[in-house]
Scaffold this motif. Structure first.
Motif, PDB file in Angstrom:
ATOM      1  N   VAL A  57      34.124 -20.879 -27.848  1.00 57.49           N
ATOM      2  CA  VAL A  57      33.530 -20.287 -26.648  1.00 57.49           C
ATOM      3  C   VAL A  57      34.613 -19.878 -25.650  1.00 57.49           C
ATOM      4  O   VAL A  57      35.474 -20.675 -25.281  1.00 57.49           O
ATOM      5  N   LYS A  58      34.525 -18.620 -25.219  1.00 52.89           N
ATOM      6  CA  LYS A  58      35.463 -18.110 -24.214  1.00 52.89           C
ATOM      7  C   LYS A  58      34.880 -18.279 -22.815  1.00 52.89           C
ATOM      8  O   LYS A  58      35.566 -18.621 -21.872  1.00 52.89           O
ATOM      9  N   LYS A  59      33.576 -18.008 -22.697  1.00 50.68           N
ATOM     10  CA  LYS A  59      32.952 -17.973 -21.375  1.00 50.68           C
ATOM     11  C   LYS A  59      31.482 -18.389 -21.476  1.00 50.68           C
ATOM     12  O   LYS A  59      30.816 -18.058 -22.461  1.00 50.68           O
ATOM     13  N   VAL A  60      31.015 -19.078 -20.450  1.00 49.84           N
ATOM     14  CA  VAL A  60      29.601 -19.441 -20.370  1.00 49.84           C
ATOM     15  C   VAL A  60      29.021 -18.876 -19.076  1.00 49.84           C
ATOM     16  O   VAL A  60      29.641 -18.979 -18.018  1.00 49.84           O
ATOM     17  N   HIS A  72      40.896 -25.633 -18.353  1.00 48.94           N
ATOM     18  CA  HIS A  72      40.970 -24.167 -18.281  1.00 48.94           C
ATOM     19  C   HIS A  72      40.848 -23.499 -19.647  1.00 48.94           C
ATOM     20  O   HIS A  72      41.433 -22.452 -19.883  1.00 48.94           O
ATOM     21  N   GLU A  73      40.099 -24.113 -20.546  1.00 47.76           N
ATOM     22  CA  GLU A  73      39.918 -23.535 -21.882  1.00 47.76           C
ATOM     23  C   GLU A  73      38.701 -22.617 -21.945  1.00 47.76           C
ATOM     24  O   GLU A  73      38.564 -21.837 -22.898  1.00 47.76           O
ATOM     25  N   VAL A  74      37.793 -22.761 -20.989  1.00 41.54           N
ATOM     26  CA  VAL A  74      36.609 -21.885 -20.942  1.00 41.54           C
ATOM     27  C   VAL A  74      36.399 -21.387 -19.515  1.00 41.54           C
ATOM     28  O   VAL A  74      36.768 -22.056 -18.556  1.00 41.54           O
ATOM     29  N   GLU A  75      35.778 -20.213 -19.409  1.00 42.34           N
ATOM     30  CA  GLU A  75      35.427 -19.665 -18.101  1.00 42.34           C
ATOM     31  C   GLU A  75      33.945 -19.940 -17.830  1.00 42.34           C
ATOM     32  O   GLU A  75      33.155 -20.122 -18.757  1.00 42.34           O
ATOM     33  N   LEU A  76      33.608 -19.922 -16.545  1.00 43.70           N
ATOM     34  CA  LEU A  76      32.208 -20.118 -16.152  1.00 43.70           C
ATOM     35  C   LEU A  76      31.796 -19.054 -15.151  1.00 43.70           C
ATOM     36  O   LEU A  76      32.538 -18.772 -14.199  1.00 43.70           O
ATOM     37  N   GLU A  77      30.644 -18.462 -15.376  1.00 45.55           N
ATOM     38  CA  GLU A  77      29.980 -17.676 -14.326  1.00 45.55           C
ATOM     39  C   GLU A  77      28.709 -18.427 -13.974  1.00 45.55           C
ATOM     40  O   GLU A  77      27.784 -18.522 -14.773  1.00 45.55           O
ATOM     41  N   LEU A  78      28.694 -18.993 -12.753  1.00 41.24           N
ATOM     42  CA  LEU A  78      27.550 -19.800 -12.328  1.00 41.24           C
ATOM     43  C   LEU A  78      26.505 -18.894 -11.685  1.00 41.24           C
ATOM     44  O   LEU A  78      26.816 -18.135 -10.770  1.00 41.24           O
TER      45      LEU A  78
END
Lengths: 220, 240
Positions: free
Chosen positions: B83-86, B109-115
């Protein structure tokens, strides 16, 4: 130390605010306890973001169904007249002004009724969930929380330092020592817990409270 | 036109690296396409962007989990570095002392998040499936989630512009499908599922039971067949 009210009593006091026929959404934590305390003769319709309206009691042990949960992850008992719908419908109900009351927990509430309830800055990440939608969409927002945090600091503050959920949305705050109403000029103390004076409550509160006549002891 | 696949592995076999996926469920194992998620884990596609309500809660805190269950959720994809981004509304455990795989990866810092607020998430997905590129909502105005976005007033109240979400694939759990792909969901397992199924180029659905066409009363169909591309039935020995 004066006694503080427990979570059940806070929930019981909040439940007194709910009117017959209200459609109500309960948040995680203390708010989720409110459904146990609705006075006889009143019918309250519960809504949950998991896509259910008109749920009743929790499922009995051994009868839990993974396809029947509320937004707190509690298993619900099947009852006649409950309905299921999509998340977009669940939030159309919320944003569309069809929810009369939401009861939410809080990390901070400000003098002007701003709500912060989704992130402790030191964690660096948090869960928004449905709180922002509920705070802007419900006709009335009641906060149910402990008055002070674990370090004893007032959670009722002049300005929220934690990330906001929504501005000027809270109308009533019920805590373990007081009931406080958000009015135009600030925060008005309505009720104190048994054994607490208005000065005692003020000592635990960062915001200068408004004292009008007729401050009562907590009524349940 | 045959939408019925015989195995979960076969149904997800063409999901490439760098795909955007919608993965269903509210938070617990109910209504979560656990078998398709497990198949995607086995396939190993990398650099995925996942749109979902959570970033995997059921496996850690047992949210809505029945005794004896060991749910599979997005956490297994995060643990497998796929997973790159959630994009999610409820990405972490409510109790900080029990962090999910996602929170651990996020801290490194292995994945990004857009909340995204939950209602905005649902509506962005609905808009994606309905051909609406963007919409204004009151949710999130004057908060972090509206930073950098257009704010406009309507009738004296402020609203924020939010854009639609679409995906290459959606992984969906439904209760029943007929042979044509008409779906019904069970209880509160309809929530994000019935929205996501409309917003992906290819929607892959695992169901408790495939029934003969006509066995589901037309008036009770939740998702009409045109949204459904692939159907896999959960066999007894697949346990989830």
């Amino acid at each position: 130390m004066k006694d503080r009210l427990n979570r059940e009593i806070i929930a019981m006091r909040v439940a007194k605010e709910l009117q017959d026929g209200d459609v109500v959404n309960l948040g995680i934590g203390i708010p989720s306890l409110c459904s146990q305390f609705i006075p006889e003769g009143k019918t309250v319709i519960y809504h949950s973001e998991s896509g259910v309206l008109n749920y009743g009691p929790m499922a009995e042990e051994g009868f839990e169904d993974q396809d029947l949960i509320n937004a707190s992850g509690q298993f619900l008992a099947p009852v006649d007249g409950m309905s299921f719908f999509s998340s977009s419908d669940a939030f159309a109900m919320i944003r569309g002004g069809h929810i009369d009351v939401t009861v939410l927990g809080a990390l901070q509430v400000s003098k002007s009724g701003d709500l912060a309830n989704w992130m402790i800055p030191s964690r660096g990440i948090g869960n928004v969930g449905g709180a922002m939608d509920l705070a802007v969409g419900a006709k009335k927002v009641i906060v149910a929380m402990e008055h002070n945090d674990k370090n004893g600091s007032s959670k009722i503050v002049n300005e929220c330092s934690f990330p906001l959920t929504s501005k000027s949305c809270v109308s009533l705050i019920v805590t373990d020592i007081a009931v406080i109403q958000v009015v135009k000029s600030g925060l008005q103390l309505l009720e104190c817990a048994p054994g607490w004076t208005k000065e005692d409550v003020q000592n635990e509160t960062e915001v200068e409270l408004i004292f009008e006549k007729g401050i009562k002891e907590f009524t349940l | 036109m045959n939408k019925v696949f015989n195995s979960f592995d076969e149904a997800v076999s063409d999901i490439p690296d760098n795909s955007t996926l919608m993965i269903d469920g509210f938070a617990g194992p109910g209504g979560t396409s656990q078998n398709l998620i497990a198949a995607l884990r086995n396939l190993g596609s990398k650099n995925l962007t996942i749109i979902s309500n959570t970033a995997g809660l059921a496996s850690v805190i047992g949210f809505g989990t029945l005794p004896g269950q060991t749910p599979v959720d997005i956490g297994v994809l995060v643990e497998n570095n796929q997973v790159k981004k959630v994009i999610a509304s409820f990405p972490v455990s409510p109790s900080p002392s029990r962090p999910t795989a996602f929170e651990k990866a996020y801290a490194k810092h292995e994945v990004e998040l857009e909340l995204v607020p939950q209602g905005t998430l649902a509506e962005r997905i609905r808009a994606g499936g309905a051909g609406i590129p963007a919409f204004f909502t009151p949710t999130g105005v004057d908060t972090r989630v509206s930073e950098g976005k257009e704010i406009r007033e309507f009738n004296g109240k402020k609203y924020v512009l939010e854009t639609a979400l679409k995906a290459d694939f959606a992984l969906i759990r439904a209760y029943q499908s007929d042979r044509l792909g008409n779906l019904v969901y069970k209880g509160t397992s309809k929530n994000f599922n019935s929205v996501m199924v409309t917003a992906a180029t290819i929607s892959i659905v695992e169901v408790d039971k495939i029934v003969e066409t006509g066995a589901i009363e037309s008036a009770l169909i939740d998702t009409p067949l045109l949204y459904v591309d692939r159907i896999v039935e959960i066999k007894e020995n697949n346990e989830r």
